[in-house]
Design an enzyme around this catalytic site. Structure first.
Site, mmCIF file in Angstrom:
data_model
loop_
_atom_site.group_PDB
_atom_site.id
_atom_site.type_symbol
_atom_site.label_atom_id
_atom_site.label_comp_id
_atom_site.label_asym_id
_atom_site.label_seq_id
_atom_site.Cartn_x
_atom_site.Cartn_y
_atom_site.Cartn_z
ATOM 1 N N HIS A 122 28.187 23.341 0.426
ATOM 2 C CA HIS A 122 27.365 24.721 -0.307
ATOM 3 C C HIS A 122 28.067 24.945 -1.480
ATOM 4 O O HIS A 122 29.467 24.758 -1.486
ATOM 5 C CB HIS A 122 27.228 25.712 0.533
ATOM 6 C CG HIS A 122 26.588 26.698 -0.269
ATOM 7 N ND1 HIS A 122 27.152 27.999 -1.057
ATOM 8 C CD2 HIS A 122 25.108 27.289 -0.013
ATOM 9 C CE1 HIS A 122 26.038 28.775 -1.321
ATOM 10 N NE2 HIS A 122 24.767 28.264 -0.677
ATOM 11 N N GLU A 171 20.353 22.736 -4.918
ATOM 12 C CA GLU A 171 20.832 24.044 -5.470
ATOM 13 C C GLU A 171 21.086 24.188 -6.593
ATOM 14 O O GLU A 171 22.386 23.867 -6.776
ATOM 15 C CB GLU A 171 21.501 24.671 -4.178
ATOM 16 C CG GLU A 171 20.965 24.672 -2.849
ATOM 17 C CD GLU A 171 21.474 25.816 -2.114
ATOM 18 O OE1 GLU A 171 20.798 26.821 -1.686
ATOM 19 O OE2 GLU A 171 22.625 25.933 -1.633
ATOM 20 N N SER A 200 17.254 31.398 -5.115
ATOM 21 C CA SER A 200 16.443 32.594 -5.272
ATOM 22 C C SER A 200 14.888 32.285 -4.946
ATOM 23 O O SER A 200 13.837 32.635 -5.397
ATOM 24 C CB SER A 200 16.230 33.035 -6.753
ATOM 25 O OG SER A 200 17.595 33.338 -7.099
HETATM 26 C C1 PEP Z 1 22.174 29.912 -1.316
HETATM 27 O O1 PEP Z 1 23.222 30.408 -1.671
HETATM 28 O O2 PEP Z 1 22.165 29.029 -0.513
HETATM 29 C C2 PEP Z 1 20.760 30.580 -1.757
HETATM 30 C C3 PEP Z 1 19.862 29.834 -1.985
HETATM 31 O O3 PEP Z 1 20.922 32.061 -2.104
HETATM 32 P P1 PEP Z 1 19.672 32.565 -2.626
HETATM 33 O O4 PEP Z 1 18.467 32.309 -1.829
HETATM 34 O O5 PEP Z 1 20.074 34.188 -2.411
HETATM 35 O O6 PEP Z 1 19.702 32.305 -4.093
#
Ligand code: PEP
Length: 252
Positions: free
Chosen positions: A94, A164, A214
């Site tokens: 992550h 991500e 998000s």
């Molecule tokens: C994350 O940190 O894995 C993530 C996707 O956070 P968010 O959905 O809050 O952007």
């Protein structure tokens, strides 16, 4: 052909009482869902309690990290065999771990191998930071994260990738916009292409690639409509049972 996969990443949130309250509601909201894999990745302290809470439900359990040794003098660390007692999945790589705990692709590669060796399923997280995107380096970064993180791993059947883009992760700010579905799709399709090059077409077609950054009830449909987006890794919007259930129920 690829079953949608929606995963929660609670990060460093919730004590047991809050996790139980969440799960009591959430399991009712999603009890009839059969066509989506549902996963909740929780802090280590919740693994034992959550294992009991989700027993007999369609909800799977995951951890958010592990250490790449089995046991020994590594104060404060948790190993794959320890996680395996409670959970089926583990998140590895992550962006919080990369940014705050200096985890490199080489370290992550060791962690993925150790998780697989002990029969855990892995969600390997990759993604570029904003400076890299602005410099037009997104694909280069993704390619390196894939090549180095997955080095000498021959079988991807127990791995999913989470793309991500770090600039789209909310970090608790609900106003941070997600990547547009088109921008996300472009990178997802690149990831599938890269996996095709490294592992062959069949593996690339079977691999589930989740989007994270998000994702919320208001954008999940559009994101999930993209050809190469097979699911979501959800942070902020997974902390409330009703909003996470709405994401899981994105087809309704
Ligand atoms: C994350 O940190 O894995 C993530 C996707 O956070 P968010 O959905 O809050 O952007």
């Amino acid at each position: 052909m690829r079953k949608p996969f929606i995963a929660a990443n609670w990060k460093m949130n919730k004590i047991l009482k809050e996790a139980v309250e969440f799960t009591d509601d959430f399991k009712l909201y999603v009890k009839d869902v059969k066509d989506v894999d549902i996963l909740v990745c929780v802090p280590f302290t919740l693994l034992s309690g959550m294992k009991k809470e989700i027993e007999g439900t369609n909800i799977k359990l995951g951890a958010q990290n592990l250490y790449y040794e089995d046991f020994g003098a590594y104060t404060g660390e948790i190993s794959a065999p320890m996680i395996k007692e409670f959970a089926e999945y583990v998140l590895i790589g992550h962006s919080d771990r990369r940014a705050f705990f200096n985890e490199t692709n080489q370290i992550l590669n060791k962690k993925i191998k150790k998780a697989l060796e002990h029969g855990l399923k892995v969600i390997y997280c990759i993604g570029e930071v904003i400076e890299e995107r602005k410099q037009g380096k997104t694909k280069q970064v993704i390619e390196t994260q894939l090549r180095e993180g997955l080095a000498n791993i021959n079988d991807l059947s127990n791995i999913a990738i989470a793309y991500e883009p770090v600039w789209a992760i909310s970090r608790g700010d609900p106003d941070i916009p997600a990547a547009t579905p088109q921008a996300a799709q472009e990178v997802h399709s690149f990831i599938r292409e890269m996996i095709g090059t490294l592992y062959g077409k069949e593996t690339s077609q079977q691999l589930r690639i989740l989007y994270g950054g998000s994702m919320k009830p208001s954008n999940v449909k559009e994101l999930m409509a993209q050809e190469d987006i097979d699911g979501g890794l959800v942070g902020g919007a997974s902390l409330k049972a009703d909003s996470f259930a709405e994401i899981v129920n994105f087809r309704k």
